[in-house]
Design a protein around this motif. Structure first.
Motif, PDB file in Angstrom:
ATOM      1  N   PHE A   1      11.751   8.978  -3.328  1.00 14.20           N
ATOM      2  CA  PHE A   1      12.392   8.694  -2.042  1.00 14.20           C
ATOM      3  C   PHE A   1      11.583   7.676  -1.260  1.00 14.20           C
ATOM      4  O   PHE A   1      12.128   6.723  -0.679  1.00 14.20           O
ATOM      5  N   GLY A   2      10.253   7.842  -1.261  1.00 11.36           N
ATOM      6  CA  GLY A   2       9.400   6.900  -0.548  1.00 11.36           C
ATOM      7  C   GLY A   2       9.566   5.477  -1.058  1.00 11.36           C
ATOM      8  O   GLY A   2       9.667   4.530  -0.277  1.00 11.36           O
ATOM      9  N   LEU A   3       9.627   5.315  -2.379  1.00  8.28           N
ATOM     10  CA  LEU A   3       9.823   3.990  -2.948  1.00  8.28           C
ATOM     11  C   LEU A   3      11.194   3.433  -2.566  1.00  8.28           C
ATOM     12  O   LEU A   3      11.330   2.248  -2.233  1.00  8.28           O
ATOM     13  N   GLY A   4      12.211   4.292  -2.617  1.00  7.62           N
ATOM     14  CA  GLY A   4      13.539   3.863  -2.210  1.00  7.62           C
ATOM     15  C   GLY A   4      13.568   3.392  -0.773  1.00  7.62           C
ATOM     16  O   GLY A   4      14.194   2.369  -0.450  1.00  7.62           O
ATOM     17  N   ASP A   5      12.859   4.111   0.096  1.00  9.41           N
ATOM     18  CA  ASP A   5      12.803   3.739   1.509  1.00  9.41           C
ATOM     19  C   ASP A   5      12.077   2.411   1.692  1.00  9.41           C
ATOM     20  O   ASP A   5      12.474   1.570   2.511  1.00  9.41           O
ATOM     21  N   CYS A   6      11.006   2.206   0.919  1.00 10.68           N
ATOM     22  CA  CYS A   6      10.286   0.930   0.980  1.00 10.68           C
ATOM     23  C   CYS A   6      11.208  -0.233   0.650  1.00 10.68           C
ATOM     24  O   CYS A   6      11.281  -1.229   1.387  1.00 10.68           O
ATOM     25  N   TYR A   7      11.905  -0.122  -0.476  1.00  7.42           N
ATOM     26  CA  TYR A   7      12.771  -1.214  -0.917  1.00  7.42           C
ATOM     27  C   TYR A   7      13.944  -1.411   0.043  1.00  7.42           C
ATOM     28  O   TYR A   7      14.409  -2.541   0.241  1.00  7.42           O
ATOM     29  N   LEU A   8      14.410  -0.331   0.657  1.00  7.57           N
ATOM     30  CA  LEU A   8      15.462  -0.457   1.664  1.00  7.57           C
ATOM     31  C   LEU A   8      14.982  -1.324   2.824  1.00  7.57           C
ATOM     32  O   LEU A   8      15.684  -2.229   3.284  1.00  7.57           O
TER      33      LEU A   8
ATOM     34  N   GLU B   1      17.031  -2.157  -6.009  1.00  5.77           N
ATOM     35  CA  GLU B   1      15.830  -1.372  -6.307  1.00  5.77           C
ATOM     36  C   GLU B   1      15.813  -0.086  -5.480  1.00  5.77           C
ATOM     37  O   GLU B   1      15.463   0.988  -5.990  1.00  5.77           O
ATOM     38  N   ALA B   2      16.211  -0.208  -4.212  1.00  6.35           N
ATOM     39  CA  ALA B   2      16.247   0.974  -3.339  1.00  6.35           C
ATOM     40  C   ALA B   2      17.177   2.036  -3.909  1.00  6.35           C
ATOM     41  O   ALA B   2      16.820   3.220  -4.000  1.00  6.35           O
TER      42      ALA B   2
ATOM     43  N   LEU C   1      20.379   9.644   5.168  1.00  4.95           N
ATOM     44  CA  LEU C   1      20.501   8.444   6.001  1.00  4.95           C
ATOM     45  C   LEU C   1      20.157   7.184   5.205  1.00  4.95           C
ATOM     46  O   LEU C   1      20.857   6.173   5.294  1.00  4.95           O
ATOM     47  N   ALA C   2      19.082   7.256   4.428  1.00  2.53           N
ATOM     48  CA  ALA C   2      18.677   6.092   3.633  1.00  2.53           C
ATOM     49  C   ALA C   2      19.743   5.748   2.606  1.00  2.53           C
ATOM     50  O   ALA C   2      20.087   4.574   2.414  1.00  2.53           O
ATOM     51  N   LEU C   3      20.289   6.760   1.949  1.00  2.00           N
ATOM     52  CA  LEU C   3      21.327   6.529   0.946  1.00  2.00           C
ATOM     53  C   LEU C   3      22.572   5.923   1.596  1.00  2.00           C
ATOM     54  O   LEU C   3      23.191   5.003   1.055  1.00  2.00           O
ATOM     55  N   MET C   4      22.925   6.423   2.779  1.00  2.00           N
ATOM     56  CA  MET C   4      24.055   5.878   3.531  1.00  2.00           C
ATOM     57  C   MET C   4      23.845   4.391   3.820  1.00  2.00           C
ATOM     58  O   MET C   4      24.754   3.564   3.633  1.00  2.00           O
ATOM     59  N   GLN C   5      22.641   4.032   4.265  1.00  2.00           N
ATOM     60  CA  GLN C   5      22.362   2.643   4.625  1.00  2.00           C
ATOM     61  C   GLN C   5      22.431   1.725   3.406  1.00  2.00           C
ATOM     62  O   GLN C   5      22.966   0.618   3.483  1.00  2.00           O
ATOM     63  N   VAL C   6      21.901   2.193   2.275  1.00  2.00           N
ATOM     64  CA  VAL C   6      21.932   1.364   1.067  1.00  2.00           C
ATOM     65  C   VAL C   6      23.370   1.150   0.608  1.00  2.00           C
ATOM     66  O   VAL C   6      23.768   0.032   0.268  1.00  2.00           O
TER      67      VAL C   6
ATOM     68  N   LYS D   1       0.837  -1.205   0.000  1.00  2.00           N
ATOM     69  CA  LYS D   1       0.000   0.000   0.000  1.00  2.00           C
ATOM     70  C   LYS D   1       0.870   1.254   0.000  1.00  2.00           C
ATOM     71  O   LYS D   1       0.536   2.253  -0.652  1.00  2.00           O
ATOM     72  N   ALA D   2       1.984   1.205   0.716  1.00  2.00           N
ATOM     73  CA  ALA D   2       2.897   2.354   0.727  1.00  2.00           C
ATOM     74  C   ALA D   2       3.397   2.631  -0.688  1.00  2.00           C
ATOM     75  O   ALA D   2       3.378   3.776  -1.151  1.00  2.00           O
ATOM     76  N   LYS D   3       3.819   1.586  -1.388  1.00  2.00           N
ATOM     77  CA  LYS D   3       4.307   1.758  -2.761  1.00  2.00           C
ATOM     78  C   LYS D   3       3.224   2.322  -3.666  1.00  2.00           C
ATOM     79  O   LYS D   3       3.499   3.152  -4.546  1.00  2.00           O
ATOM     80  N   ALA D   4       1.990   1.868  -3.461  1.00  2.00           N
ATOM     81  CA  ALA D   4       0.882   2.364  -4.301  1.00  2.00           C
ATOM     82  C   ALA D   4       0.739   3.875  -4.159  1.00  2.00           C
ATOM     83  O   ALA D   4       0.552   4.589  -5.160  1.00  2.00           O
ATOM     84  N   TYR D   5       0.835   4.371  -2.949  1.00  2.00           N
ATOM     85  CA  TYR D   5       0.692   5.824  -2.741  1.00  2.00           C
ATOM     86  C   TYR D   5       1.923   6.587  -3.236  1.00  2.00           C
ATOM     87  O   TYR D   5       1.799   7.694  -3.788  1.00  2.00           O
ATOM     88  N   PHE D   6       3.107   6.021  -3.059  1.00  2.00           N
ATOM     89  CA  PHE D   6       4.301   6.704  -3.577  1.00  2.00           C
ATOM     90  C   PHE D   6       4.257   6.765  -5.105  1.00  2.00           C
ATOM     91  O   PHE D   6       4.607   7.793  -5.699  1.00  2.00           O
ATOM     92  N   ASN D   7       3.820   5.685  -5.736  1.00  2.00           N
ATOM     93  CA  ASN D   7       3.673   5.705  -7.197  1.00  2.00           C
ATOM     94  C   ASN D   7       2.601   6.702  -7.636  1.00  2.00           C
ATOM     95  O   ASN D   7       2.743   7.363  -8.668  1.00  2.00           O
ATOM     96  N   ARG D   8       1.553   6.787  -6.851  1.00  2.00           N
ATOM     97  CA  ARG D   8       0.489   7.763  -7.147  1.00  2.00           C
ATOM     98  C   ARG D   8       1.031   9.176  -7.062  1.00  2.00           C
ATOM     99  O   ARG D   8       0.711  10.037  -7.895  1.00  2.00           O
TER     100      ARG D   8
END
Length: 358
Positions: free
Chosen positions: A122-129, A136-137, A158-163, A102-109
């Motif tokens: 960014f939201g999609l990247g965070d989901c895949y992370l 994918e992230a 922070l997300a980019l650092m973690q990936v 559902k999170a991905k659906a809203y980020f894609n929307r």
């Protein structure tokens, strides 16, 4: 009592401020989340027509780890004002509730609303992370990065650092860490991940320095303490590791942590004692670990090793068989065969009792 006084003061000040809505937003920006939520809730009690009040309260709830309340307010804001910002908000609400689809659906929307806006990517990247799908992230985070020209959120860095860390791209990870350390109040995660990179590179003094920086900010940070102990384990400095593990056990027991955390702490100290040759001490710790969480296969295997050294072959065989039962996917026999001379008597004993180890 203090909360009552705060609310009375809030009501008294309503006449001398533009509105509790604006005040709530100011408190939110200052990261005073509980007080911000109270101010915003007072506004919403009087006026239910402002989407930005619900959105701001959702941000407070998210910061306070009230995931369900946050999602409800994000959805309310989106229903009143369907835009990229509120759509991404609903995505974040589902993300924190671990409903990734559902999170991905809203980020894609949100991306469909405005492909030039970085937030949906960014939201999609965070989901895949969070799903540990790092390729994918990184793809979506790079797309977000290309769209953010200024005011890049710290959470994105922070997300980019973690990936980058998970993909073992250490130079890129350290570059993001340097950005985070330039902040007015650097996040402890920057120092933690710097330590993780240095530990992976076997630059142990640098790793310990970074972990100490985390502990200087918060002496009760249990993750940093575990990472310090891990550094000593990597260097085979078992006496020092045992001291660190003992401090960790004292802390988790004092904090009344959940049984699994306490069990893990005893298991790790038991393994350290096993490595140090203190087999009776290891046995005591592993007994305690298993009593708290009897599903930890590695605890049974480590207890197998301790019992072998203590010449309790029947007990060792029972523990070995339980470890295999719990984790049939793990080649426990290979660990014994790495040093067949030390375990030859046990391997022969197991064979005589129908357990072939080869």
């Amino acid at each position: 009592m203090h909360k009552i006084i705060w609310v009375i003061g809030l009501l008294a000040c309503m006449g001398c401020r533009p509105s509790t809505l604006e005040w709530g937003k100011e408190l939110l920006a200052a990261k005073k989340y509980e007080k911000a939520k109270e101010a915003l809730s007072l506004w919403i009690q009087r006026d239910t027509t402002r989407w930005d009040a619900y959105y701001a309260r959702a941000e407070c709830n998210a910061a306070l780890s009230l995931e369900n309340d946050a999602l409800h307010d994000y959805e309310k804001a989106f229903a009143m004002h369907p835009a990229v910002k509120t759509c991404v908000g609903v995505g974040k609400g589902y993300l924190e509730n671990e409903d990734y689809e559902k999170a991905k659906a809203y980020f894609n929307r949100a991306i469909g609303m405005d492909r030039s806006d970085a937030r949906g990517y960014f939201g999609l990247g965070d989901c895949y992370l969070r799903e540990e799908l790092y390729d994918e992230a990184l793809s979506y985070l790079h797309q977000a990065q290309a769209r953010w020209k200024k005011n890049v959120p710290e959470e994105f860095t922070l997300a980019l650092m973690q990936v980058y860390f998970e993909k073992k791209q250490d130079a890129a990870c350290l570059a993001q860490i340097r950005v985070l350390k330039l902040a007015k109040s650097p996040r402890s995660e920057a120092y933690e991940y710097a330590g993780r990179v240095y530990a992976r590179q076997k630059r142990y003094p640098q790793a310990l320095k970074e972990y100490q920086a985390v502990l200087d900010r918060n002496s009760t940070d249990i993750v940093a303490r575990v990472l310090v102990a891990d550094v000593y384990a990597q260097q085979e400095q078992y006496a020092t590791e045992i001291k660190e593990r003992t401090r960790i056990i004292a802390q988790v027991e004092a904090q009344k942590a959940d049984a699994d955390m306490i069990s893990l702490s005893y298991y790790l100290r038991g393994m350290a004692k096993d490595n140090a040759g203190d087999f009776r001490g290891a046995l005591r710790d592993l007994d305690h670990s298993i009593a708290l969480s009897d599903g930890r296969a590695w605890a049974y295997f480590c207890r197998t090793v301790a019992k072998i050294h203590l010449r309790d072959f029947s007990g060792a065989l029972r523990d070995y068989q339980e470890a295999v039962r719990l984790r049939p996917d793990v080649a426990f026999d290979a660990h014994l065969l790495e040093d067949p001379t030390s375990y030859a008597t046990f391997i022969a004993y197991a064979g005589m009792h129908g357990e072939r180890i080869d």
